[in-house]
Design an enzyme around this catalytic site. Structure first.
Site, mmCIF file in Angstrom:
data_model
loop_
_atom_site.group_PDB
_atom_site.id
_atom_site.type_symbol
_atom_site.label_atom_id
_atom_site.label_comp_id
_atom_site.label_asym_id
_atom_site.label_seq_id
_atom_site.Cartn_x
_atom_site.Cartn_y
_atom_site.Cartn_z
ATOM 1 N N GLU A 103 -3.121 -8.585 3.114
ATOM 2 C CA GLU A 103 -2.906 -9.172 4.438
ATOM 3 C C GLU A 103 -4.058 -8.892 5.398
ATOM 4 O O GLU A 103 -4.122 -9.498 6.489
ATOM 5 C CB GLU A 103 -1.600 -8.643 5.040
ATOM 6 C CG GLU A 103 -1.663 -7.292 5.716
ATOM 7 C CD GLU A 103 -1.676 -6.104 4.755
ATOM 8 O OE1 GLU A 103 -1.690 -4.956 5.236
ATOM 9 O OE2 GLU A 103 -1.676 -6.318 3.517
ATOM 10 N N HIS B 297 -4.050 -4.182 0.305
ATOM 11 C CA HIS B 297 -3.793 -4.781 1.625
ATOM 12 C C HIS B 297 -4.296 -6.218 1.644
ATOM 13 O O HIS B 297 -5.234 -6.549 2.372
ATOM 14 C CB HIS B 297 -4.510 -3.992 2.715
ATOM 15 C CG HIS B 297 -3.805 -2.752 3.155
ATOM 16 N ND1 HIS B 297 -2.675 -2.772 3.947
ATOM 17 C CD2 HIS B 297 -4.077 -1.446 2.906
ATOM 18 C CE1 HIS B 297 -2.290 -1.532 4.188
ATOM 19 N NE2 HIS B 297 -3.111 -0.708 3.565
ATOM 20 N N CYS C 124 0.823 -1.211 0.000
ATOM 21 C CA CYS C 124 0.000 0.000 0.000
ATOM 22 C C CYS C 124 0.862 1.268 0.000
ATOM 23 O O CYS C 124 1.578 1.514 -0.960
ATOM 24 C CB CYS C 124 -0.991 -0.024 1.157
ATOM 25 S SG CYS C 124 -2.355 1.161 0.931
ATOM 26 N N ARG D 31 -14.494 3.329 12.382
ATOM 27 C CA ARG D 31 -13.572 4.313 12.965
ATOM 28 C C ARG D 31 -13.769 5.676 12.306
ATOM 29 O O ARG D 31 -13.866 6.701 12.989
ATOM 30 C CB ARG D 31 -12.134 3.841 12.775
ATOM 31 C CG ARG D 31 -11.061 4.811 13.267
ATOM 32 C CD ARG D 31 -9.729 4.520 12.604
ATOM 33 N NE ARG D 31 -9.801 4.707 11.160
ATOM 34 C CZ ARG D 31 -8.903 4.229 10.297
ATOM 35 N NH1 ARG D 31 -7.883 3.515 10.729
ATOM 36 N NH2 ARG D 31 -9.042 4.465 8.996
#
Length: 309
Positions: free
Chosen positions: A237, A235, A142, A249
């Site tokens: 992962e 991403h 990223c 969030r």
């Protein structure tokens, strides 16, 4: 084969509870084989979660991997105690005197800041320059990919009108690249970023090859001509609920984020997301370790970088 970690690293217990093959240092010391030595430069604010996510993928390889975690001396973490970092993380001065088979540079939530304004940019540039002769292959994730493309090849990043958040379909455009071996014709993985790199800038560089793209998310995976640098713009992962955590969030911060694309069933945040990128993530991390590192790296680790001298 296992991943070797410090005896008392908390992430090890989590991984063991998931039936991942984790080897503590004291057990690994009795084995007489050549493991891979790997650095993880963890720039994410969620240090422990990122450790678990990446080590989960590394532990699925048939290779033994010795992992060392790396922190930035020029940055004070707001989310992880310095006591934790000093206990489990090395600094660059601790690792720069030797060679490494591989390194992973994670993302970081700093896309909206110019590279030169990031407080640890100078230190990161020093590490990336050092890696060219001291690390056999580096995997960038990223913002780490954007930073690496900019430092090594002068590729700029561009702001997006809105955050690229969601799980996106990718297709291989270099089908026979070993990194994509075993991947489906169409494979999915998450993106979570406010900036992008553009294909036209990368194509102009003869030392870079785009091997996977997304119609919606753009450039997916880029590799250098010698496989020494790998850049994943998303991403893969991420856990199943990481994008959900980021969405709520941002809602809590009053940011009015878009619901992540292709993520919640029926675009309904009250429904649990279905993780459809697990196999892709495991394949690509394993392929990187096996084909880009293990199959090519010198058996004598001290020979790394000598062909570039």
């Amino acid at each position: 084969m296992p991943i070797k970690v410090p005896n008392d690293l908390p992430a090890a217990t989590v991984l063991e509870n998931e039936n991942m093959f984790v080897m503590r240092e004291n057990r690994a010391a009795s084995q007489d084989i050549r493991p891979l030595d790997l650095l993880i430069l963890n720039l994410m604010p969620t240090k422990v979660e990122t450790e678990i996510q990446i080590m989960r993928l590394l532990s699925n390889s048939p290779l033994q991997v010795n992992v060392r975690l790396l922190q930035m001396s020029s940055h004070v973490s707001k989310n992880t105690s310095q006591e934790y970092l000093d206990r489990f993380y090395d600094r660059f001065d601790d690792v720069k005197s030797r060679k490494w088979d591989g390194m992973i540079i994670t993302g970081a939530p700093v896309e909206n800041i110019d590279f030169e304004e990031v407080d640890y940019w100078d230190e990161l540039c020093q590490i990336m320059e050092w890696s060219k002769k001291n690390v056999f292959s580096t995997l960038h994730i990223c913002w780490g990919a954007q930073a690496g493309l900019n430092y090594h090849y002068g590729i700029p990043k561009y702001p997006l009108e809105s955050k690229m958040s969601g799980v996106f379909a990718h297709k291989a455009i270099v089908r026979d690249d070993p990194l994509l071996r075993g991947c489906d014709d169409i494979f999915w993985f998450p993106h979570s970023r406010h900036t992008e790199v553009r294909a036209e800038d990368i194509i102009r560089n003869p030392h870079l090859h785009i091997i996977a793209v997304s119609d919606e998310a753009g450039v997916g995976i880029v590799v250098s001509e010698n496989s020494g640098q790998v850049f994943v713009t998303g991403h893969m992962e991420y856990d199943a609920k990481t994008l959900s955590y980021e969405y709520y969030r941002d809602l809590g911060k009053g940011m009015n984020p878009h619901i992540p694309y292709h993520y919640f069933p029926d675009d309904d945040p009250s429904k649990d997301p279905v993780m459809n990128w697990r196999s892709t993530a495991n394949l690509i991390f394993t392929n990187w370790l096996n084909y880009y590192v293990y199959q090519r790296v010198p058996y004598d680790i001290n020979e790394i970088g000598k062909d570039s001298e």
